[in-house]
Scaffold this motif. Sequence first.
Motif, PDB file in Angstrom:
ATOM      1  N   SER A 108      46.957  11.990  54.038  1.00  8.92           N
ATOM      2  CA  SER A 108      46.693  10.569  54.260  1.00  8.92           C
ATOM      3  C   SER A 108      47.990   9.807  54.477  1.00  8.92           C
ATOM      4  N   GLU A 109      47.867   8.622  55.066  1.00  5.81           N
ATOM      5  CA  GLU A 109      49.044   7.791  55.290  1.00  5.81           C
ATOM      6  C   GLU A 109      49.613   7.299  53.969  1.00  5.81           C
ATOM      7  N   TYR A 110      48.747   7.044  53.002  1.00  3.48           N
ATOM      8  CA  TYR A 110      49.215   6.645  51.668  1.00  3.48           C
ATOM      9  C   TYR A 110      50.109   7.724  51.085  1.00  3.48           C
ATOM     10  N   TYR A 111      49.696   8.978  51.194  1.00  2.00           N
ATOM     11  CA  TYR A 111      50.493  10.083  50.660  1.00  2.00           C
ATOM     12  C   TYR A 111      51.828  10.175  51.384  1.00  2.00           C
ATOM     13  N   ARG A 112      51.785  10.105  52.721  1.00  2.00           N
ATOM     14  CA  ARG A 112      53.017  10.254  53.509  1.00  2.00           C
ATOM     15  C   ARG A 112      53.953   9.058  53.339  1.00  2.00           C
ATOM     16  N   THR A 113      53.370   7.863  53.172  1.00  2.00           N
ATOM     17  CA  THR A 113      54.191   6.658  53.103  1.00  2.00           C
ATOM     18  C   THR A 113      54.709   6.383  51.695  1.00  2.00           C
ATOM     19  N   TYR A 114      53.860   6.578  50.698  1.00  2.00           N
ATOM     20  CA  TYR A 114      54.274   6.246  49.317  1.00  2.00           C
ATOM     21  C   TYR A 114      54.439   7.477  48.434  1.00  2.00           C
ATOM     22  N   TYR A 115      53.387   8.269  48.262  1.00  2.00           N
ATOM     23  CA  TYR A 115      53.403   9.293  47.227  1.00  2.00           C
ATOM     24  C   TYR A 115      54.491  10.334  47.450  1.00  2.00           C
ATOM     25  N   VAL A 116      54.776  10.644  48.708  1.00  2.00           N
ATOM     26  CA  VAL A 116      55.787  11.662  48.985  1.00  2.00           C
ATOM     27  C   VAL A 116      57.162  11.233  48.477  1.00  2.00           C
ATOM     28  N   GLN A 117      57.382   9.917  48.339  1.00  2.00           N
ATOM     29  CA  GLN A 117      58.660   9.421  47.822  1.00  2.00           C
ATOM     30  C   GLN A 117      58.903   9.869  46.384  1.00  2.00           C
ATOM     31  N   THR A 118      57.852  10.194  45.665  1.00  2.00           N
ATOM     32  CA  THR A 118      58.003  10.592  44.271  1.00  2.00           C
ATOM     33  C   THR A 118      58.614  11.984  44.138  1.00  2.00           C
ATOM     34  N   GLY A 119      58.465  12.824  45.166  1.00  2.00           N
ATOM     35  CA  GLY A 119      59.023  14.167  45.106  1.00  2.00           C
ATOM     36  C   GLY A 119      58.389  15.053  44.051  1.00  2.00           C
ATOM     37  N   LEU A 120      57.112  14.797  43.748  1.00  2.00           N
ATOM     38  CA  LEU A 120      56.445  15.545  42.684  1.00  2.00           C
ATOM     39  C   LEU A 120      55.754  16.798  43.206  1.00  2.00           C
ATOM     40  N   ALA A 121      55.796  17.843  42.385  1.00  2.00           N
ATOM     41  CA  ALA A 121      55.012  19.040  42.668  1.00  2.00           C
ATOM     42  C   ALA A 121      53.626  18.917  42.051  1.00  2.00           C
ATOM     43  N   GLU A 122      53.574  18.255  40.889  1.00  2.00           N
ATOM     44  CA  GLU A 122      52.279  18.097  40.215  1.00  2.00           C
ATOM     45  C   GLU A 122      52.340  16.963  39.206  1.00  2.00           C
ATOM     46  N   GLU A 123      51.171  16.353  38.987  1.00  2.00           N
ATOM     47  CA  GLU A 123      51.011  15.312  37.974  1.00  2.00           C
ATOM     48  C   GLU A 123      49.727  15.589  37.209  1.00  2.00           C
ATOM     49  N   ILE A 124      49.823  15.577  35.893  1.00  2.00           N
ATOM     50  CA  ILE A 124      48.670  15.783  35.015  1.00  2.00           C
ATOM     51  C   ILE A 124      48.551  14.572  34.106  1.00  2.00           C
ATOM     52  N   GLY A 125      47.333  14.072  33.932  1.00  2.00           N
ATOM     53  CA  GLY A 125      47.139  12.886  33.121  1.00  2.00           C
ATOM     54  C   GLY A 125      46.173  13.094  31.965  1.00  2.00           C
ATOM     55  N   PHE A 126      46.508  12.481  30.824  1.00  2.00           N
ATOM     56  CA  PHE A 126      45.564  12.343  29.719  1.00  2.00           C
ATOM     57  C   PHE A 126      44.846  11.013  29.931  1.00  2.00           C
ATOM     58  N   PHE A 127      43.548  11.037  30.170  1.00  2.00           N
ATOM     59  CA  PHE A 127      42.750   9.829  30.393  1.00  2.00           C
ATOM     60  C   PHE A 127      42.014   9.492  29.103  1.00  2.00           C
ATOM     61  N   VAL A 128      42.343   8.327  28.535  1.00  2.00           N
ATOM     62  CA  VAL A 128      41.784   7.931  27.243  1.00  2.00           C
ATOM     63  C   VAL A 128      41.171   6.538  27.364  1.00  2.00           C
ATOM     64  N   ASN A 129      39.881   6.432  27.132  1.00  2.00           N
ATOM     65  CA  ASN A 129      39.210   5.131  27.156  1.00  2.00           C
ATOM     66  C   ASN A 129      39.383   4.436  25.814  1.00  2.00           C
ATOM     67  N   VAL A 130      39.798   3.173  25.877  1.00  2.00           N
ATOM     68  CA  VAL A 130      39.909   2.359  24.668  1.00  2.00           C
ATOM     69  C   VAL A 130      38.986   1.156  24.826  1.00  2.00           C
ATOM     70  N   ASP A 131      39.130   0.161  23.968  1.00  2.00           N
ATOM     71  CA  ASP A 131      38.217  -0.978  23.981  1.00  2.00           C
ATOM     72  C   ASP A 131      38.384  -1.834  25.236  1.00  2.00           C
ATOM     73  N   GLU A 132      37.395  -2.720  25.453  1.00  2.00           N
ATOM     74  CA  GLU A 132      37.454  -3.744  26.494  1.00  2.00           C
ATOM     75  C   GLU A 132      37.583  -3.164  27.901  1.00  2.00           C
ATOM     76  N   ASP A 133      36.901  -2.043  28.154  1.00  2.00           N
ATOM     77  CA  ASP A 133      36.876  -1.451  29.494  1.00  2.00           C
ATOM     78  C   ASP A 133      38.274  -1.049  29.971  1.00  2.00           C
ATOM     79  N   ILE A 134      39.129  -0.667  29.058  1.00  2.00           N
ATOM     80  CA  ILE A 134      40.509  -0.286  29.378  1.00  2.00           C
ATOM     81  C   ILE A 134      40.660   1.225  29.235  1.00  2.00           C
ATOM     82  N   THR A 135      41.361   1.825  30.190  1.00  2.00           N
ATOM     83  CA  THR A 135      41.692   3.245  30.133  1.00  2.00           C
ATOM     84  C   THR A 135      43.204   3.399  30.160  1.00  2.00           C
ATOM     85  N   VAL A 136      43.730   4.152  29.216  1.00  2.00           N
ATOM     86  CA  VAL A 136      45.156   4.464  29.178  1.00  2.00           C
ATOM     87  C   VAL A 136      45.344   5.857  29.764  1.00  2.00           C
ATOM     88  N   VAL A 137      46.281   5.968  30.697  1.00  2.00           N
ATOM     89  CA  VAL A 137      46.573   7.254  31.334  1.00  2.00           C
ATOM     90  C   VAL A 137      48.019   7.627  31.040  1.00  2.00           C
TER      91      VAL A 137
END
Length: 270
Positions: A108-137
């Motif tokens: 995608s253009e988003y990947y080529r324009t922005y994400y590729v700038q990060t130089g990442l091989a991989e990203e893993i997230g802990f997704f945790v729902n808290v109060d008030e419709d908020i998710t901490v990643v």
Amino acid sequence: MSTDLEGLFAAFNAMIGRSSMTDAEFGETFRRTMAALVRFDYVVVFAYRGKERPIDLYSTFDPEEHVVFVTLYQAGPYLLDPFYHTARSRREGVLRMRELAPDRFFSSEYYRTYYVQTGLAEEIGFFVNVDEDITVVLSLMRREQTGVFPPAEFLTLKKVEPLVANMVRHYWASLAPRFDAQLTAGGRSRRRQGQSEALAPAEAVWRDLNLTSRETAIVELVLQGHSSESIGLKLNISTGTVKVHRRNVYRKLGISSQTQLLSLYLKNLA
């Protein structure tokens, strides 16, 4: 890698007797805990609520990296991020970016324009729902030179996820007032600019571009990295209908490529 028990116990010791921690203190405790278990290059923690601008709670970037991973991200690209959309869906657990990304995300253009700038091989997230419709990643990132997380390390992260989730819900349990304050500040800014206070940033973009609700839905999915086939399945319409809408949007906006579409989107978002 083998578990660093000394480092792990030291991280746990930092929490004993603490009823509260600052963002930096808890972020550092999380970093030290993860460093005792797996190898990674960066940590970044965002809190998400609806379509609102995410709040950065903690990161390990140097000033130059912070511009790409945090400042630019918060300015608008977060709206196209698979982690953001997963947080909005309130999904929980330890999840890999490549498992969440749409079928055309990495071309995608988003990947080529922005994400590729990060130089990442991989990203893993802990997704945790808290109060008030908020998710901490809580994201662990590995650069291309480091390579992806081995299966054994990913399994370790899955095993430690219940502990991380309980820690987050204890130490980051009251984030709603911070989102409310951000909304209030943003509302004042929009009123000064003569804009509607009620519209989220992405919604204001589509209003300003005079797209219909169907066109808006399709364009958002295109920018996120979905193919016409994937969009059709999501919206329960034929692939041919998706392509017709895309052509109509391009003609309405006076553009001929996804590169121009993303550029126009980000320009109006800013």
